[in-house]
Motif scaffolding. Structure first.
Motif, PDB file in Angstrom:
ATOM      1  N   ARG A   1     100.068  74.668  23.914  1.00 40.90           N
ATOM      2  CA  ARG A   1     100.118  73.230  24.149  1.00 40.90           C
ATOM      3  C   ARG A   1     101.409  72.623  23.589  1.00 40.90           C
ATOM      4  O   ARG A   1     102.052  71.793  24.245  1.00 40.90           O
ATOM      5  CB  ARG A   1      98.891  72.536  23.538  1.00 40.90           C
TER       6      ARG A   1
ATOM      7  N   GLU B   1      99.609  63.885  19.082  1.00 43.03           N
ATOM      8  CA  GLU B   1     100.721  64.660  19.625  1.00 43.03           C
ATOM      9  C   GLU B   1     102.001  63.842  19.517  1.00 43.03           C
ATOM     10  O   GLU B   1     102.037  62.678  19.922  1.00 43.03           O
ATOM     11  CB  GLU B   1     100.449  65.032  21.081  1.00 43.03           C
TER      12      GLU B   1
ATOM     13  N   ILE C   1      93.261  64.422  17.050  1.00 38.28           N
ATOM     14  CA  ILE C   1      94.502  65.089  17.433  1.00 38.28           C
ATOM     15  C   ILE C   1      95.551  64.046  17.775  1.00 38.28           C
ATOM     16  O   ILE C   1      95.294  63.114  18.541  1.00 38.28           O
ATOM     17  CB  ILE C   1      94.268  66.018  18.645  1.00 38.28           C
TER      18      ILE C   1
ATOM     19  N   TRP D   1     100.740  72.169  14.489  1.00 47.76           N
ATOM     20  CA  TRP D   1     101.338  73.183  15.367  1.00 47.76           C
ATOM     21  C   TRP D   1     102.631  72.589  15.898  1.00 47.76           C
ATOM     22  O   TRP D   1     102.645  71.453  16.385  1.00 47.76           O
ATOM     23  CB  TRP D   1     100.402  73.519  16.530  1.00 47.76           C
TER      24      TRP D   1
ATOM     25  N   LEU E   1      96.867  76.111  20.869  1.00 44.85           N
ATOM     26  CA  LEU E   1      97.665  74.978  20.372  1.00 44.85           C
ATOM     27  C   LEU E   1      99.155  75.293  20.347  1.00 44.85           C
ATOM     28  O   LEU E   1      99.986  74.391  20.503  1.00 44.85           O
ATOM     29  CB  LEU E   1      97.151  74.521  19.008  1.00 44.85           C
TER      30      LEU E   1
END
Length: 156
Positions: free
Chosen positions: A137, A39, A37, A13, A134
């Motif tokens: 986020r 980021e 996950i 994403w 997502l």
């Protein structure tokens, strides 16, 4: 392309933006692989919304260490249409648009093309700010990246 295993499926994403546009911007990418996950974020002091959207996709794809099946979600129609509809014509016309002008953000489009080569990518557009967790986020992370950049720049 090498044979891809089902376990090598990555969901990504991305988001990017500026305030104002052009101006200081941030980008973010969320990578999900086997329940983990990761980021990624970053920013630039002088940029555009489109550059931040493209940077998020390039950084996410460059972070992959082996060929994968990727589902990349973006709320940028510019990114989605550029990679799935316009890219072939741009390359065929030596990076010229339909009007004959040089393609904007060519450096980032080339980064994305290079980073995408080993992967099988399903590019998916999602409406921004529509409640997809997502996507929300990624937007939050991109905004935080821009804000952190501005805070750091003010202390220099």
């Amino acid at each position: 392309m090498s044979t891809l295993m089902a376990s090598e499926h990555v969901e990504i994403w991305t988001d990017g933006g500026c305030k104002p546009n052009p101006g200081p911007g941030g980008w973010a990418a969320i990578l999900i692989y086997k329940g983990t996950i990761k980021e990624l974020t970053g920013g630039e002091l002088e940029t555009t919304n489109n550059r931040m959207e493209l940077t998020a996709a390039a950084e996410a794809l460059e972070a992959l260490t082996r060929p994968c099946k990727v589902v990349l979600h973006t709320d940028s129609e510019y990114l989605k249409n550029g990679i799935t509809r316009w890219m072939t014509g741009w390359v065929r016309k030596n990076w010229r648009s339909s009007t004959g002008d040089p393609v904007k953000n060519m450096d980032l489009w080339r980064r994305i093309l290079d980073a995408a080569k080993p992967h099988e990518i399903d590019w998916r557009w999602v409406r921004g700010h529509s409640g997809a967790p997502l996507n929300e986020r990624a937007d939050e992370l991109a905004t935080q990246a821009r804000d952190e950049l501005l805070k750091t720049a003010k202390t220099l």
